[in-house]
Design an enzyme around this catalytic site. Structure first.
Site, PDB file in Angstrom:
ATOM      1  CG  HIS A 207      -0.343   0.096   2.534  1.00  0.00           C
ATOM      2  ND1 HIS A 207       0.452  -0.895   3.063  1.00  0.00           N
ATOM      3  CD2 HIS A 207      -0.428   1.069   3.495  1.00  0.00           C
ATOM      4  CE1 HIS A 207       0.847  -0.541   4.281  1.00  0.00           C
ATOM      5  NE2 HIS A 207       0.324   0.650   4.554  1.00  0.00           N
TER       6      HIS A 207
ATOM      7  CG  HIS B 144       0.243   4.418   5.109  1.00  0.00           C
ATOM      8  ND1 HIS B 144      -0.594   3.604   5.846  1.00  0.00           N
ATOM      9  CD2 HIS B 144      -0.301   5.677   5.195  1.00  0.00           C
ATOM     10  CE1 HIS B 144      -1.596   4.329   6.345  1.00  0.00           C
ATOM     11  NE2 HIS B 144      -1.433   5.570   5.971  1.00  0.00           N
TER      12      HIS B 144
ATOM     13  CG  ASP C 229       5.041   2.917   7.231  1.00  0.00           C
ATOM     14  OD1 ASP C 229       4.136   3.442   6.556  1.00  0.00           O
ATOM     15  OD2 ASP C 229       4.807   2.079   8.120  1.00  0.00           O
ATOM     16  CG  HIS C 230       4.253  -0.166   4.063  1.00  0.00           C
ATOM     17  ND1 HIS C 230       4.299  -1.501   4.394  1.00  0.00           N
ATOM     18  CD2 HIS C 230       3.781   0.474   5.168  1.00  0.00           C
ATOM     19  CE1 HIS C 230       3.860  -1.667   5.636  1.00  0.00           C
ATOM     20  NE2 HIS C 230       3.548  -0.475   6.125  1.00  0.00           N
TER      21      HIS C 230
ATOM     22  CG  HIS D  18      -3.924  -0.125   6.827  1.00  0.00           C
ATOM     23  ND1 HIS D  18      -3.617  -0.059   8.169  1.00  0.00           N
ATOM     24  CD2 HIS D  18      -3.007   0.663   6.201  1.00  0.00           C
ATOM     25  CE1 HIS D  18      -2.567   0.730   8.347  1.00  0.00           C
ATOM     26  NE2 HIS D  18      -2.183   1.175   7.158  1.00  0.00           N
TER      27      HIS D  18
ATOM     28  CG  ASP E 249       0.714  -1.521   7.667  1.00  0.00           C
ATOM     29  OD1 ASP E 249       1.572  -2.426   7.722  1.00  0.00           O
ATOM     30  OD2 ASP E 249       0.976  -0.313   7.814  1.00  0.00           O
TER      31      ASP E 249
ATOM     32  CG  HIS F 163       4.255  -2.814  10.227  1.00  0.00           C
ATOM     33  ND1 HIS F 163       3.304  -2.218  11.027  1.00  0.00           N
ATOM     34  CD2 HIS F 163       4.499  -1.939   9.237  1.00  0.00           C
ATOM     35  CE1 HIS F 163       2.989  -1.032  10.536  1.00  0.00           C
ATOM     36  NE2 HIS F 163       3.706  -0.831   9.438  1.00  0.00           N
TER      37      HIS F 163
END
Length: 301
Positions: A69, A71, A73-74, A158, A181, A251
């Site tokens: 996805h 976000h 941090d990914h 999520h 997530d 995570h």
């Protein structure tokens, strides 16, 4: 890498949840999966390029990239990873699978790096990076089936992100599932049914208040965490219902709280999961053979 299954491995390059970095702490989400002769990167949080190099991967071997996805941090380092591989001599195509919006990100990244890319093509004789990268945006279902590797996706819960997908990789008799997530999501147990390894996100309720105080945003951040992520006990319940062989908690939220150690994660997940268990940390290697013995990356060399 050869297709010798003894080399197959999962490397947890970045093990923390969330984009914030703190002194001495772990890095955000990214994983390396080597299976069936393929070099696969799952998520590209900050630090993925350094993590791959430290894992002994030649960036010229970059093959398949999957983004669960959008976000940060990914996927913050998706563009820089591919660009760095390109400057390191990448000469073979790279396929990036990502949710809707991944192509827009890649187009804008190339525009932002236009000066550097164009001058290196002219000055260093490099191929056009745009011609080497294929972006495939996906939804639920079968993403690919090629050279014995099958990849499936499941939309998970999520909020407020709607395009967030768990991934299942199958090759020969091996199967590895990444939860992405997600809040507690019972359909994930069916998706992960019988998998050799389930890599599932995890959160410890005891650490949430300290994390919120450290990061800011107070009640809004707390509300997001509780609505969008799974407690360790919930990850254990999914693993139990799915009948997986090994659960890997990854995570981690929080991942850099000095008052929380591995024993706390184990105690929480053991309420619902009695099987083989690994608590992620940056650089940890999990073999894909039966009864894998997790070990630090340095011991792999």
């Amino acid at each position: 890498m050869s297709a010798d299954s003894t080399r197959d491995r999962l490397v947890l390059l970045g093990s923390k949840g969330g984009p914030a970095l703190r002194p001495g702490g772990p890095w955000p989400s990214s994983s390396l999966l080597e299976i069936g002769g393929r070099t696969i990167v799952v998520d590209c949080g900050l630090g993925v390029t350094r993590g791959l190099a430290d894992a002994g991967i030649s960036l010229k071997a970059l093959d398949l990239v999957f983004i669960t996805h959008l976000h940060s941090d990914h996927m913050l380092e998706l563009g820089p990873l591919i660009h760095t591989a390109w400057t390191a001599g990448l000469a073979t195509p790279v396929t990036v699978f990502g949710p809707p919006g991944t192509g827009h990100y890649w187009q804008r990244f190339c525009q932002a790096m236009e000066f550097d890319i164009e001058i290196r093509i002219v000055d260093e004789g490099r191929p056009d990076i745009a011609d080497m990268v294929s972006i495939i945006e996906f939804g639920e279902g079968r993403l690919m089936e090629e050279r014995g590797l099958k990849v499936l996706a499941l939309r998970v819960d999520h909020p407020p992100v709607t395009d967030c997908f768990a991934l299942r990789f199958e090759h020969a008799e091996q199967s590895i599932v990444f939860s992405a997530d997600t809040a507690f999501f019972p359909p994930l147990a069916d998706f992960a049914n019988g998998a050799d390894i389930l890599v599932h996100e995890a959160m410890l309720e005891d650490g949430i208040e300290r994390l919120v105080a450290k990061t800011g945003n107070g009640a809004r951040l707390r509300e997001h965490l509780l609505a969008s992520h799974s407690l360790a006990e919930e990850a254990g319940r999914i693993a139990t219902d799915a009948g997986v062989r090994r659960l890997v908690l990854n995570h981690l939220i929080p991942a850099d709280d000095p008052e929380i150690g591995e024993a706390d994660w184990i105690a929480a997940v053991r309420k619902t999961w009695a099987g083989d268990l690994t608590i992620a940390r940056d650089g940890l290697v999990v073999g894909l053979e039966h009864d894998p013995e997790p070990k630090d990356r340095a011991s792999e060399k």
